[in-house]
Design a protein around this motif. Structure first.
Motif, mmCIF file in Angstrom:
data_model
loop_
_atom_site.group_PDB
_atom_site.id
_atom_site.type_symbol
_atom_site.label_atom_id
_atom_site.label_comp_id
_atom_site.label_asym_id
_atom_site.label_seq_id
_atom_site.Cartn_x
_atom_site.Cartn_y
_atom_site.Cartn_z
ATOM 1 N N GLU A 31 -104.565 4.282 43.908
ATOM 2 C CA GLU A 31 -104.005 3.629 42.732
ATOM 3 C C GLU A 31 -102.550 3.319 43.034
ATOM 4 O O GLU A 31 -101.801 4.187 43.490
ATOM 5 C CB GLU A 31 -104.100 4.513 41.488
ATOM 6 C CG GLU A 31 -103.604 3.812 40.230
ATOM 7 C CD GLU A 31 -103.752 4.654 38.973
ATOM 8 O OE1 GLU A 31 -104.119 4.096 37.930
ATOM 9 O OE2 GLU A 31 -103.493 5.878 39.048
ATOM 10 N N GLU A 48 -105.834 -0.525 41.057
ATOM 11 C CA GLU A 48 -106.533 0.188 42.118
ATOM 12 C C GLU A 48 -106.823 -0.754 43.277
ATOM 13 O O GLU A 48 -107.016 -1.953 43.088
ATOM 14 C CB GLU A 48 -107.838 0.806 41.601
ATOM 15 C CG GLU A 48 -107.611 2.019 40.710
ATOM 16 C CD GLU A 48 -108.899 2.789 40.457
ATOM 17 O OE1 GLU A 48 -109.991 2.240 40.740
ATOM 18 O OE2 GLU A 48 -108.827 3.939 39.992
ATOM 19 N N ARG A 81 -99.906 -0.891 37.208
ATOM 20 C CA ARG A 81 -100.866 -0.012 37.872
ATOM 21 C C ARG A 81 -102.132 -0.794 38.185
ATOM 22 O O ARG A 81 -102.619 -1.559 37.360
ATOM 23 C CB ARG A 81 -101.223 1.175 36.974
ATOM 24 C CG ARG A 81 -100.066 2.074 36.620
ATOM 25 C CD ARG A 81 -100.422 3.048 35.508
ATOM 26 N NE ARG A 81 -101.588 3.854 35.807
ATOM 27 C CZ ARG A 81 -102.121 4.738 34.956
ATOM 28 N NH1 ARG A 81 -101.593 4.893 33.751
ATOM 29 N NH2 ARG A 81 -103.177 5.454 35.299
#
Length: 449
Positions: A334, A197, A195
């Motif tokens: 994201e 951004e 993950r």
């Protein structure tokens, strides 16, 4: 050709994309109000991917995800059933689960202690007697998505109780998903999803994976410049698939028996799980890429495991990745990135596949970094008032007639001639949903609540 000034179209999402002209207005990527309406008109009405079954194999297993702006828990109950709940306590609205993943028989809200079982039932309320019969626990369980379906281990949920079935929504895209997720006896996620951004609008990424094949030669041109491009040559084979729900994909390779670099034992599984037509299409393939509207992209790419790429030098190996572009406002997203491998593959194949994914499309992968820089720069460059007066060009292949049916069982597939029709299909469905305020994703009129 002259286009209307953006001043004349402010507030009109019907005019942000002009399919007949092949142009897109920059406000589609920068306007906060557009993003707000997307959350309401798209992300509450379409089928959204939330997890893979292999992430929650046992009763009590859960992962936390998002569906648009709404946090959710994907939880396998003690009865073995998978459910998706809004991750919001019915008392004061706090998240009942703050962990990314785990195993639990129940969740206890950290604020006031309301406790929910993994079937969503409200099982305990502290000081319950103080409500003097005014609180009906049977009506205050975790809010559950009214629709959930699983396709080849991919878990999809939908907030719209009257939406069409997942199968109807996917349409012919199911045929392509078979090639990745239905080819063997099952796929499994390797580790937790990555993950990160990015300062970019989510649609730039989704539409790119839907069918932008021309950026490869410039954005990822370093391979050829450094002499690292694949040595495979011959007659190219390629197909493009678009659907009226905005899904799109591209398949390409060279004539030969490559089958995405799958070893023979997995090819044997493939031949027993896919149709003869699908197996024939798989033979030359080295790349399968696409996007399921709105924000689930998939990619499988066969790469050389040569030592110059940091590999073992044992030949071709492919990876499969799912990536989800989660909107976090008009100018931020994201990124969630999963690596999947065939469950019955050898440990060596699984490791080579994972290493290939990390080198190319993991968080620090060479191609991944190239793409992120482009999408972030576009989002930033289009913020200004002068840039917002421009129209962005998506004209390639516009009006070109499509001849024949290269894959007989698919009516929406075309040969691989260069075109931007996949991106036009994406924005056409986006526009359809954004402008149907009183209708569901099928165009049916909604009843007043």
């Amino acid at each position: 050709m002259k286009y209307k000034s953006v001043k004349k179209v402010v507030g009109s999402h019907a005019d942000l994309f002009r399919a007949q002209e092949g142009v897109v207005n920059p406000r589609i990527f920068t306007d906060p109000e557009t993003n707000r309406l997307e959350m309401e008109r798209i992300f509450t009405r379409t089928w959204l991917y939330v997890a893979h079954e292999s992430e929650i194999p046992n009763p009590g297993d859960f992962v936390t995800r998002t569906m648009g702006d709404d946090p959710v828990v994907v939880w396998r109950g003690q009865d073995g059933k998978v459910r998706v709940f809004l991750n919001v306590c019915r008392h004061r609205g706090r998240r009942v689960c703050s962990e990314d993943m785990g195993k639990a028989a129940h969740f206890k809200c950290p604020y006031h202690g309301w406790t929910y079982g993994n079937n969503g039932e409200l099982i305990s309320v502290p000081f319950f007697e103080g409500y003097q019969g005014q609180l009906d626990k049977d009506l205050l369980g975790l809010y559950e998505t009214p629709q959930l379906e699983i396709f080849h281990g991919l878990i999809f949920a939908n907030w719209d109780a009257k939406a069409e079935s997942l199968g109807d929504y996917l349409g012919e895209a199911r045929w392509v998903l078979d090639l990745l997720f239905g080819r063997t006896e099952g796929m499994e996620v390797v580790g937790a999803p990555m993950r990160w951004e990015a300062d970019a609008n989510w649609k730039l990424a989704a539409a790119n994976f839907a069918g932008d094949g021309t950026h490869i030669f410039t954005t990822h041109g370093f391979r050829g410049a450094l002499g690292l491009a694949d040595k495979l040559k011959g007659e190219r084979v390629s197909y493009r698939l678009t659907t009226n729900r905005g899904h799109a994909s591209a398949l390409s390779g060279f004539k030969g028996n490559y089958c995405m670099g799958l070893p023979e034992d997995l090819q044997a599984e493939m031949r027993s799980n896919l149709t003869d037509e699908q197996c024939k299409v798989m033979e030359p393939l080295l790349i399968i890429v696409g996007n399921i509207f709105p924000n689930l992209s998939f990619l499988s790419s066969a790469q050389h495991t040569s030592e110059e790429w940091g590999g073992s030098g044992s030949g071709l190996v492919s990876f499969v990745t799912l990536r989800q572009w989660q909107p976090k406002g008009a100018g931020k997203m994201e990124v969630w990135s999963w690596c999947l491998v065939d469950k019955n593959a050898s440990p060596k194949w699984k490791e080579d596949s994972r290493e290939s994914y990390l080198r190319v499309f993991g968080m620090g992968g060479m191609f991944e970094q190239d793409d992120m820089e482009n999408w972030a720069d576009i989002t930033d460059a289009l913020q200004g008032p002068i840039a917002n007066r421009l129209w962005l060009q998506y004209k390639m292949g516009l009006g070109r007639p499509h001849k024949g049916r290269p894959i007989p069982s698919l009516k929406d597939v075309r040969d691989g001639a260069l075109s931007e029709d996949s991106e036009r299909a994406f924005y056409s469905y986006w526009q359809k949903l954004m402008t149907r305020t009183g209708h569901d994703s099928n165009g049916r009129k909604r009843k007043k609540r």
